[in-house]
Write an enzyme that holds these catalytic residues in place. Structure first.
Site, PDB file in Angstrom:
ATOM      1  N   HIS B 265      44.115   7.225  49.182  1.00  0.00           N
ATOM      2  CA  HIS B 265      45.324   6.648  49.561  1.00  0.00           C
ATOM      3  C   HIS B 265      45.412   6.545  51.177  1.00  0.00           C
ATOM      4  O   HIS B 265      45.899   5.470  51.444  1.00  0.00           O
ATOM      5  CB  HIS B 265      46.494   7.767  49.229  1.00  0.00           C
ATOM      6  CG  HIS B 265      47.722   7.406  49.836  1.00  0.00           C
ATOM      7  ND1 HIS B 265      48.697   6.536  49.181  1.00  0.00           N
ATOM      8  CD2 HIS B 265      48.531   7.728  50.864  1.00  0.00           C
ATOM      9  CE1 HIS B 265      49.738   6.139  49.720  1.00  0.00           C
ATOM     10  NE2 HIS B 265      49.730   7.085  51.027  1.00  0.00           N
ATOM     11  N   GLU B 269      45.157   2.680  53.035  1.00  0.00           N
ATOM     12  CA  GLU B 269      46.159   2.349  53.841  1.00  0.00           C
ATOM     13  C   GLU B 269      45.594   1.817  55.149  1.00  0.00           C
ATOM     14  O   GLU B 269      45.925   0.627  55.748  1.00  0.00           O
ATOM     15  CB  GLU B 269      47.198   3.587  54.025  1.00  0.00           C
ATOM     16  CG  GLU B 269      48.194   3.173  55.086  1.00  0.00           C
ATOM     17  CD  GLU B 269      49.327   2.069  54.503  1.00  0.00           C
ATOM     18  OE1 GLU B 269      49.245   2.059  53.454  1.00  0.00           O
ATOM     19  OE2 GLU B 269      49.733   1.510  55.253  1.00  0.00           O
ATOM     20  N   LYS B 272      43.386  -1.372  54.769  1.00  0.00           N
ATOM     21  CA  LYS B 272      44.550  -2.584  54.461  1.00  0.00           C
ATOM     22  C   LYS B 272      45.008  -3.186  55.563  1.00  0.00           C
ATOM     23  O   LYS B 272      45.203  -4.048  55.784  1.00  0.00           O
ATOM     24  CB  LYS B 272      45.528  -1.874  53.277  1.00  0.00           C
ATOM     25  CG  LYS B 272      46.520  -2.864  52.645  1.00  0.00           C
ATOM     26  CD  LYS B 272      47.360  -2.311  52.064  1.00  0.00           C
ATOM     27  CE  LYS B 272      48.535  -1.600  53.069  1.00  0.00           C
ATOM     28  NZ  LYS B 272      49.747  -1.018  52.427  1.00  0.00           N
TER      29      LYS B 272
END
Lengths: 397, 397
Positions: B265, B269, B272
């Site tokens: 996760h 993040e 991205k």
């Protein structure tokens, strides 16, 4: 990020005000140590000034003011300094009288305090600056004061070091946040005082191209970084016989208004640290040491200089140490000469372990900051943020 | 650096205690909003639990405990959760009752509070876990509770968003540090609750290689990062039709104990964000976009993952925004499905602008941290520090 130095300055400022109040109260009630050596009326004058508000200026203001150093402006500058410097000095005297852990009574700290008192007295007893002749005499006094305070940092460091030796419980010693906060504020104030004096003196010097006093209006961070890299590599070569490469990225032609001596000091410190880390990690000569990378980035608000190395880094838990005035790796303090008086440049503090915290103060002084992030087992990145607009008023602890 | 989350947790914890006291006082004096919808004895039970101390565990403890998930240990784990979860839920209910700016009375916040109250009641009225059968029933209840709370974050975000719309003075809205601090603590607590429940549920699943519940004892940050890079590049390709390269450096074989879904996760993040920044800066296609660099560093205390891009960065003054729950760039909140219940993985919060602050909480939950430094005009570096030893107790706001 900008909030950090502001908050720190505010905290230091609150601390300073509290110290003044405490010192003034002591002085009023029963006399201070200061009163043992200084006439009563001067002690009163100092504490009266310590309660006055300091007046900060910005880099932009210094530029605008010095743009035409005609005689009238030099007189105005001298008048401002004659009013402002006693206030700033008095704030520091009040603080120096009220340090915790008995630091105030260390001989080195008393000596520093006496310098501040002497300079205060000389400025206060100077008759006044009304014309060019008086301005000349006043500038001579400023030169004298600038020289007197040249060794304040090593002397304070010796005082702190003596205190540390005294307090044997090391874990306690490492947690003297008041001392650290005081020194941060004290050295930041010193940077401001020396910048103001240095700038006034420099306006008397033969003009240098694209300079207004100590400020270069076309300061190329790329060029200053290149000079700092050369100097740091020279020292590394001298110490180790070899030096890792440093690659520099950015636009050499980009320039902005800054004080080159400050910038040189900060970048030199960062590159020196990276060279040492890489050199120590790759000292067996079996592997080619990875080059240090220096990037100059041009933003709208900030100019940022990043220095990255693959020197192995330090653990996250060790980071507070690099900002501390209380861990010194130096064997014995080195007395510094005061030959760089007129340059306005900071002293080289090699051996004190003060390089990073003092560099951060230089950055913060003009509204910037210095951040260090380390990746344990890999390397360290240092980010020097410089306020590009020069419109931030001096932080005044 | 480690001091930051500790201090934040402490501040949040103080805030929580103050909230409990205030709520308890209100409840005692004249009844709360809660008392309008919930029987008196339950309100009293909630506030009694809200005054109890929460008990934190460490990753290492979870590993040791789950190393042999024999029936006896499952019963013990269930007993711990039956005691601990009501305390944690009650702390949150007390907070939710006392939010500033009228946030407590927003319908979305009331809904979230009701979920917490319902789960509290169910746990409290569960008769007790003495054997395997009762443990099975209790685990079913945990699954039910886990699902119920799946959409807490988007619902809270909608509540905050509604409050923001109400308060028209934007400059005031941006400075609601209490709301930010509350949400940081609230979401951190949620991570802890879901980790504990998720871990217990996962111990019932068919064993996965090198896993103890949700924790992988041989988690390769290089491999997880590579997976996260692939996922993030897929999304980038879908959105933009193209995606910058990501180079990954480090030792693929290095592994340590961590929760892969958390790690995925966080890295997803960061990558991205970097992909988006580079893509947006080089969208004219004239220049080849510079690759994003991801470095995995293996230290004694920390594993650090650095994600560096040359996507142009953001000004230093804009940095506080990236950590804020109060700036959303999303057009409208997206209702999330709760299909990932059993995975223990965090929800994808695309569109909420919560990606970075929530990722930082995931890092801090196991004693790590997330730092972002930006060089305006150049790019951004993100440093994800993960505590390698797993011996840090959960921060408990």
């Amino acid at each position: 990020m900008a909030a950090i130095p502001a908050a720190a300055a505010m905290a230091a400022s609150n601390m300073a005000r509290a110290a003044v109040r405490a010192a003034a109260a002591t002085a009023a009630a029963c006399g201070t140590r200061l009163a043992d050596s200084v006439p009563r009326e001067i002690v009163d004058d100092i504490f009266a000034h310590a309660l006055k508000k300091q007046t900060g200026v910005s880099l932009k203001y210094m530029l605008d003011f010095g743009a035409n150093p005609i005689e009238r402006q030099l007189v105005l500058s001298a008048q401002f300094l004659q009013k402002e410097l006693p206030v700033r000095l008095a704030h520091r005297v009040a603080e120096l009288e009220n340090l915790p852990y008995g630091l105030s009574s260390k001989p080195q700290v008393l000596k520093v305090r006496d310098w501040y008192v002497e300079s205060f007295q000389e400025l206060r007893s100077f008759p006044g600056v009304r014309n060019v002749e008086e301005e000349g005499a006043f500038t001579d006094l400023l030169r004298h004061i600038y020289r007197r305070h040249a060794n304040v940092v090593p002397l304070m460091a010796m005082g702190v070091s003596a205190l540390k030796k005294e307090l044997s419980d090391k874990s306690f010693v490492t947690e003297m946040p008041e001392i650290h906060q005081f020194l941060d504020g004290f050295y930041l104030s010193r940077i401001g005082i020396r910048m103001l004096i240095g700038q006034h003196i420099a306006l008397h010097e033969p003009p240098k191209a694209a300079h207004i006093g100590l400020i270069c209006t076309k300061c190329s961070p790329w060029q200053v970084a290149q000079d700092a890299i050369n100097d740091a590599r020279s020292i590394c070569l001298r110490e180790y016989g070899t030096a890792p490469d440093v690659s520099i990225y950015g636009d050499p032609s980009f320039a902005f208004a800054y004080v080159p001596s400050h910038l040189h000091h900060m970048v030199f410190e960062l590159v020196k640290n990276s060279l040492r880390a890489v050199q120590d990690r790759f000292d067996d000569g079996e592997e080619e040491p990875p080059p240090i990378r220096l990037v100059v980035a041009e933003g709208g608000e900030d100019v940022t200089i990043k220095v990255s190395d693959e020197g192995g880094g330090i653990p996250r838990s060790g980071l507070p140490r690099i900002w501390s005035y209380l861990y010194s790796t130096a064997k014995s303090p080195v007395q510094l000469d005061d030959s760089v008086v007129e340059s306005g440049g900071p002293n080289v503090l090699a051996g004190y372990g003060y390089g990073l915290p003092i560099s951060r103060l230089y950055a913060r002084y003009f509204g910037g900051d210095l951040q260090i992030i380390s990746m344990e087992g890999y390397g360290t990145d240092a980010y020097l943020h410089l306020n590009r607009l020069g419109n931030v008023q001096e932080p005044l602890p």
